[in-house]
Design an enzyme around this catalytic site. Structure first.
Site, PDB file in Angstrom:
ATOM      1  N   CYS A 153       0.886  -1.175   0.000  1.00 54.87           N
ATOM      2  CA  CYS A 153       0.000   0.000   0.000  1.00 54.87           C
ATOM      3  C   CYS A 153       0.914   1.213   0.000  1.00 54.87           C
ATOM      4  CB  CYS A 153      -0.921  -0.016   1.212  1.00 54.87           C
ATOM      5  SG  CYS A 153      -1.883  -1.550   1.366  1.00 54.87           S
ATOM      6  N   PRO A 159       2.145   7.701  -0.626  1.00 56.32           N
ATOM      7  CA  PRO A 159       2.634   8.426  -1.805  1.00 56.32           C
ATOM      8  C   PRO A 159       4.040   8.026  -2.250  1.00 56.32           C
ATOM      9  CG  PRO A 159       2.921   9.790   0.119  1.00 56.32           C
ATOM     10  CD  PRO A 159       2.244   8.530   0.600  1.00 56.32           C
ATOM     11  N   GLY A 160       4.624   7.019  -1.616  1.00 55.64           N
ATOM     12  CA  GLY A 160       5.892   6.503  -2.099  1.00 55.64           C
ATOM     13  C   GLY A 160       7.106   6.834  -1.260  1.00 55.64           C
ATOM     14  N   LYS A 179       8.060   5.604   1.710  1.00 57.42           N
ATOM     15  CA  LYS A 179       8.695   4.374   2.191  1.00 57.42           C
ATOM     16  C   LYS A 179       9.241   3.553   1.024  1.00 57.42           C
ATOM     17  CE  LYS A 179       5.651   4.089   6.261  1.00 57.42           C
ATOM     18  NZ  LYS A 179       4.730   5.187   5.891  1.00 57.42           N
ATOM     19  N   ASP A 197      -0.701   0.284  -5.405  1.00 65.71           N
ATOM     20  CA  ASP A 197      -1.754   1.094  -4.790  1.00 65.71           C
ATOM     21  C   ASP A 197      -2.959   1.052  -5.719  1.00 65.71           C
ATOM     22  OD1 ASP A 197      -1.755   3.223  -2.318  1.00 65.71           O
ATOM     23  OD2 ASP A 197      -3.249   3.738  -3.842  1.00 65.71           O
ATOM     24  N   ASP A 219       2.299  -1.511   4.977  1.00 65.99           N
ATOM     25  CA  ASP A 219       1.981  -0.272   5.681  1.00 65.99           C
ATOM     26  C   ASP A 219       0.490  -0.034   5.436  1.00 65.99           C
ATOM     27  OD1 ASP A 219       2.704   2.120   7.139  1.00 65.99           O
ATOM     28  OD2 ASP A 219       2.389   3.204   5.264  1.00 65.99           O
ATOM     29  N   CYS A 272      -0.328   4.045  11.213  1.00 66.64           N
ATOM     30  CA  CYS A 272      -0.125   5.338  11.876  1.00 66.64           C
ATOM     31  C   CYS A 272      -1.336   5.646  12.750  1.00 66.64           C
ATOM     32  CB  CYS A 272       0.120   6.462  10.860  1.00 66.64           C
ATOM     33  SG  CYS A 272      -1.203   6.676   9.648  1.00 66.64           S
TER      34      CYS A 272
END
Length: 472
Positions: free
Chosen positions: A247, A250-251, A253, A271, A327, A377
């Site tokens: 997932c 926005p990239g 990680k 995604d 994530d 998170c």
């Protein structure tokens, strides 16, 4: 120092979180008074930004000290263009344990006088201002009727999403985030056929002063929360491996993983939203990373029924990846600053079933002996420790492993995990470090705790070593 009201939540959500932080296992461990104190601190600190800005640097492109010097020079130039530059000094400190992180102290909350002329922005825009951003035109919801470019205005954030775009005044629940200079007339923002773009208000007296990184060393300095950087290091990617980020948008990680691999190997990013895939590709290109391959695909369906299939993209045959980062989509209740959420309890509780579907796919795609990191998170038990307990029961081949680095707290009691298992988890709990923000504790000592709320699990899949990691 607390200057905002605590985070605004629906009463049912507040009661749900209270039951989490005052569960029987927690009460037995620390007592009712301490547990309730921690919960109240959580509600307060979530509405405030962390006490530092975390910058992940591109050590695959240049040495840390070289980038640190360049960043200092760029921020000095930014200072010279600011009307309040004379009272600002910028520190840039290397993190003592994370070798690709620089820390910049945040100055605030500051004593800033509110003005009569007001601009109201959306909650997301208001949160960005508290972390150093200027106000971009799409985030502006309301302004005085006669606002002109050059006017000095006070900026307020709409807490409950009730301000209608184009209003000339707003009497609803709002919070002051600082003063700025309008860069556009009101008519340029609201009275045009095309949506206005660019900076609408340039912040000159923010409540929390932090450098703006708009256009600053885009290929060398990447704003990223510290726990999100820790995830990449815990995953431990190695050159030549094939790694899946399930997932990925926005990239941040994804690109960190590729950088840690020295851009040698393959990082597959998935995604389900196409414009987010474009963002991942743009970030990879900006950071000069060629090992990232991004696909628009639903990760719950990423496993092919044909083990002999050799397509380059998804779906993939079982056991295709050396390491998997999950994530997971989550309720996001660890994000800071967050002054208000309108989510219902039903919405918040909708995530664990999706996370388990993704977990099933991750386990099928992971090679025997591979590493799985699961992160969120958020601060709930249901999306963190309870998912760990479920995973260990559902997948006997999983084994929890120590995390490196481990700079957060251990897991929260309440899911029936043993003390040994909780010590292997990593929960970033800002409420535990909240008091340190008002002491003389050095930044580098409190930075590891004064973060967003995050959860990490590191595990391995038998018959060889597998790693499972979760952040909240």
């Amino acid at each position: 120092m607390s200057i905002f009201p605590r985070i605004s939540l629906k009463p049912e959500v507040t009661e749900y979180l209270k039951s989490v932080f005052l569960n029987k296992e927690v009460l037995a461990a620390v007592g009712h008074q301490e547990a309730d104190c921690r919960f109240q601190k959580l509600l307060t600190c979530l509405s405030h930004p962390p006490s530092y800005t975390c910058v992940r640097i591109s050590t695959h492109l240049a040495p840390l000290e070289e980038i640190r010097h360049k960043l200092g020079e760029e921020l000095k130039k930014q200072q010279m263009c600011s009307s309040s530059a004379q009272d600002v000094s910028i520190q840039i400190l290397p993190h003592p344990r994370i070798t690709d992180v620089l820390l910049l102290p945040v100055d605030g909350p500051r004593a800033v006088e509110q003005l009569s002329s007001e601009v109201v922005v959306g909650a997301q825009c208001g949160s960005a201002v508290l972390r150093g951003a200027h106000v971009f035109a799409p985030g502006i919801l309301a302004s005085s009727k006669y606002m002109k470019a050059g006017d000095v205005v006070s900026v307020f954030s709409d807490l409950e999403g009730r301000c209608t775009r184009g209003m000339t005044s707003f009497q609803g629940k709002k919070v002051f985030v600082g003063n700025g200079v309008a860069e556009m007339d009101r008519s340029s923002i609201f009275c045009t056929d095309e949506p206005a773009r660019g900076v609408g208000v340039r912040m000159v007296e923010p409540l929390y002063r932090s450098p703006s990184f708009d256009g600053v060393l885009p290929s060398l300095a990447f704003l990223q929360n510290l726990p999100s950087v820790v995830v990449g290091h815990v995953l431990g990617p190695r050159p030549g491996e094939r790694i899946l980020d399930m997932c990925a948008a926005p990239g941040g990680k994804t690109c960190h993983i590729a950088a840690l691999m020295k851009d040698q190997g393959e990082v597959v990013a998935l995604d389900r939203i196409r414009n987010k895939i474009d963002r991942i590709r743009q970030n990879a290109q900006m950071l000069h990373l060629h090992s990232v391959k991004a696909y628009c695909f639903n990760s719950t369906q990423a496993v092919s029924g044909d083990s002999a299939q050799e397509n380059e993209g998804p779906p993939f045959p079982p056991e295709s990846f050396d390491r998997v980062l999950l994530d997971a989509p989550c309720s996001g209740l660890g994000q800071r600053p967050n002054m208000g959420s309108t989510w219902s309890l039903k919405e918040i509780c909708s995530y664990p079933p999706l996370q388990r579907k993704l977990f099933h796919a991750a386990m099928r795609l992971l090679k025997k002996g591979g590493v799985l990191v699961y992160s969120t998170c958020t601060v709930t038990l249901a999306e963190n420790e309870e998912q760990v307990a479920w995973a260990l029961e559902t997948f006997p081949c999983l084994t929890l492993q120590p995390q490196e680095p481990h700079i957060g707290a251990e897991g929260m009691p309440g899911a029936g995990l043993s003390p040994e298992q909780l010590r292997l988890l990593q929960r970033f709990s800002p409420e535990l470090s909240w008091d340190q923000a008002e002491t003389t504790t050095p930044l580098q000592c409190r930075a590891d705790g004064d973060t967003i709320g995050f959860f990490i699990v590191f595990s391995t899949k038998a018959h060889e070593k597998t790693v499972f990691c979760q952040l909240c």
